[in-house]
Design a protein around this motif. Structure first.
Motif, mmCIF file in Angstrom:
data_model
loop_
_atom_site.group_PDB
_atom_site.id
_atom_site.type_symbol
_atom_site.label_atom_id
_atom_site.label_comp_id
_atom_site.label_asym_id
_atom_site.label_seq_id
_atom_site.Cartn_x
_atom_site.Cartn_y
_atom_site.Cartn_z
ATOM 1 N N UNK A 45 57.942 -5.763 -18.089
ATOM 2 C CA UNK A 45 58.463 -4.617 -19.688
ATOM 3 C C UNK A 45 57.836 -5.251 -20.648
ATOM 4 N N UNK A 46 57.051 -4.800 -21.113
ATOM 5 C CA UNK A 46 56.195 -5.282 -22.613
ATOM 6 C C UNK A 46 56.858 -4.882 -23.658
ATOM 7 N N UNK A 47 56.705 -3.824 -23.713
ATOM 8 C CA UNK A 47 57.311 -3.252 -25.396
ATOM 9 C C UNK A 47 58.031 -1.824 -25.091
ATOM 10 N N UNK A 48 58.336 -1.759 -26.136
ATOM 11 C CA UNK A 48 59.023 -0.554 -26.776
ATOM 12 C C UNK A 48 59.083 -0.009 -27.883
ATOM 13 N N UNK A 49 58.138 1.452 -28.240
ATOM 14 C CA UNK A 49 59.182 1.683 -29.779
ATOM 15 C C UNK A 49 59.322 3.232 -29.407
ATOM 16 N N UNK A 50 61.217 3.169 -29.555
ATOM 17 C CA UNK A 50 62.017 3.864 -29.657
ATOM 18 C C UNK A 50 61.480 4.720 -30.882
ATOM 19 N N UNK A 64 57.817 -13.128 -23.604
ATOM 20 C CA UNK A 64 56.868 -13.701 -23.554
ATOM 21 C C UNK A 64 55.861 -12.797 -24.165
ATOM 22 N N UNK A 65 55.816 -12.439 -24.715
ATOM 23 C CA UNK A 65 54.362 -11.770 -25.656
ATOM 24 C C UNK A 65 54.874 -11.871 -26.789
ATOM 25 N N UNK A 74 44.877 -13.441 -28.631
ATOM 26 C CA UNK A 74 44.979 -15.064 -27.761
ATOM 27 C C UNK A 74 45.357 -14.575 -26.293
ATOM 28 N N UNK A 75 44.457 -13.051 -26.099
ATOM 29 C CA UNK A 75 44.798 -13.340 -24.312
ATOM 30 C C UNK A 75 44.096 -14.335 -23.609
ATOM 31 N N UNK A 76 45.583 -14.507 -22.430
ATOM 32 C CA UNK A 76 45.345 -15.847 -21.500
ATOM 33 C C UNK A 76 45.252 -14.804 -20.450
ATOM 34 N N UNK A 77 44.614 -16.440 -18.991
ATOM 35 C CA UNK A 77 44.443 -15.343 -18.221
ATOM 36 C C UNK A 77 45.957 -14.625 -17.677
ATOM 37 N N UNK A 78 46.637 -15.292 -17.602
ATOM 38 C CA UNK A 78 48.120 -15.216 -16.922
ATOM 39 C C UNK A 78 48.531 -13.570 -18.001
ATOM 40 N N UNK A 79 48.349 -12.779 -18.583
ATOM 41 C CA UNK A 79 48.432 -11.090 -18.753
ATOM 42 C C UNK A 79 47.579 -10.426 -18.307
ATOM 43 N N UNK A 80 46.667 -10.625 -17.542
ATOM 44 C CA UNK A 80 45.787 -10.050 -16.504
ATOM 45 C C UNK A 80 46.688 -9.162 -15.964
ATOM 46 N N UNK A 81 46.521 -8.274 -15.280
ATOM 47 C CA UNK A 81 47.331 -7.652 -14.753
ATOM 48 C C UNK A 81 46.905 -5.602 -15.241
#
Length: 117
Positions: A47-52, A62-63, A84-91
């Motif tokens: 999961x990253x984010x949600x807009x109910x 984490x983000x 501010x994206x780091x390589x770990x956000x690659x997906x």
């Protein structure tokens, strides 16, 4: 038929920004929650984010501070601003939809985000 469609993915350098968009066809009423998930290579989807449908949007810890989820003026549009994206956000980032407080039953095909170092 309800179908989310993502766009806005691509390749960005370390520290860069991207904005993902998702448009859901077949559903234009307000009782529809939308969210973003992602799956990195070799890892499970998370999961990253949600807009109910009613309530405040929120993001995973984490983000937090780097990603922002928001709804468009149209009820069937959601955005994910990523900074501010780091390589770990690659997906592969997926948009998902749920009716009311139900499960996320509607999924897009995903959009690739690659952060290079």
């Amino acid at each position: 038929q309800v179908q989310p469609v993502e766009s806005g993915g691509g390749t960005v350098h370390l520290g860069g920004s991207l904005r993902l968009s998702c448009v859901v066809s077949g559903r234009t009423d307000s009782d529809f929650a939308m969210a973003w998930f992602r799956q990195a290579p070799g890892k499970e989807r998370e999961f990253v984010a949600a807009a109910p449908s009613n309530g405040r949007p929120y993001v995973d810890d984490a983000v937090k501070g780097r990603f922002t989820i928001s709804r468009g003026n149209a009820k069937n549009v959601v955005y994910l601003q990523m900074d501010s994206l780091p390589p770990e956000d690659t997906a592969i980032y997926y948009c998902a939809g749920a009716i009311g407080h139900g499960t996320f039953d509607y999924w897009g095909q995903g959009t690739q985000v690659t952060v290079s170092s």
